[in-house]
Design a protein around this motif. Sequence first.
Motif, short mmCIF file in Angstrom:
data_model
loop_
_atom_site.label_atom_id
_atom_site.label_comp_id
_atom_site.label_asym_id
_atom_site.label_seq_id
_atom_site.Cartn_x
_atom_site.Cartn_y
_atom_site.Cartn_z
N ALA A 17 -68.09 21.05 97.81
CA ALA A 17 -69.31 20.51 97.21
C ALA A 17 -69.07 19.22 96.43
N PHE A 18 -67.83 19.01 95.98
CA PHE A 18 -67.56 17.86 95.12
C PHE A 18 -66.41 17.02 95.67
N GLN A 19 -66.73 16.23 96.69
CA GLN A 19 -65.74 15.31 97.28
C GLN A 19 -66.31 13.90 97.38
N LYS A 110 -57.26 22.48 104.72
CA LYS A 110 -56.73 21.89 103.48
C LYS A 110 -57.86 21.63 102.49
N LEU A 111 -57.71 22.20 101.32
CA LEU A 111 -58.69 22.01 100.25
C LEU A 111 -58.21 20.91 99.32
N LYS A 112 -59.15 20.12 98.86
CA LYS A 112 -58.83 19.07 97.90
C LYS A 112 -59.38 19.46 96.54
N HIS A 113 -58.79 18.91 95.52
CA HIS A 113 -59.30 19.14 94.17
C HIS A 113 -60.69 18.53 94.07
N PRO A 114 -61.60 19.19 93.36
CA PRO A 114 -62.96 18.62 93.19
C PRO A 114 -62.90 17.27 92.49
N ASP A 120 -72.42 14.91 84.59
CA ASP A 120 -73.11 16.14 85.02
C ASP A 120 -72.28 16.88 86.06
N GLU A 121 -71.71 16.15 87.02
CA GLU A 121 -70.84 16.79 88.01
C GLU A 121 -69.61 17.39 87.35
N LEU A 122 -69.03 16.67 86.41
CA LEU A 122 -67.86 17.20 85.68
C LEU A 122 -68.22 18.51 85.00
N ARG A 123 -69.37 18.55 84.34
CA ARG A 123 -69.81 19.76 83.63
C ARG A 123 -69.94 20.93 84.60
N ILE A 124 -70.51 20.70 85.77
CA ILE A 124 -70.67 21.76 86.78
C ILE A 124 -69.31 22.24 87.27
#
Length: 146
Positions: A17-19, A110-114, A120-124
């Motif tokens: 969700a966060f890339q 392979k998963l990446k770090h968000p 707002d994205e950081l908070r989520i």
Amino acid sequence: MFEQINFCERFSELSNAFQSGNRLEAFDQKLVERIMREVSPYIYYNKKERCFCEDVEFTNGVVHLRLSLKYAITECMMGASIQSTGERFGGPLTRVARKIYESKGADYVKLKHPRFSSYDELRIIVSRLYNIFEDFSKAVIEAYEG
């Protein structure tokens, strides 16, 4: 412990969700610290480790959370140290996920770090990672309290 809390599914969803290609690389440290304290009053910034930390101590050990935000990439590590057995487990969440997938013989994507492009994205992201940490802590304490 990680499998008990549906870690792979939760972390995969968060990672995917966060890339964003646009990242908030020049963020305000004071604002970020305020966001962290909103998530947990026990999170603190460790200048030596250059990351946000929280340690949950219990009678038989400690559960750790480490969050690095360098380059607006949310690298998270979780783990536990158990006194009675000397066990230590956990690590960077991307590696934990890979090891779980490999142990199941499943194809690993392979998963990446968000990554975050706004506060707002950081908070989520931090809220969801902290929810995983809370569930992980509860599972560890229930398993090793004793």
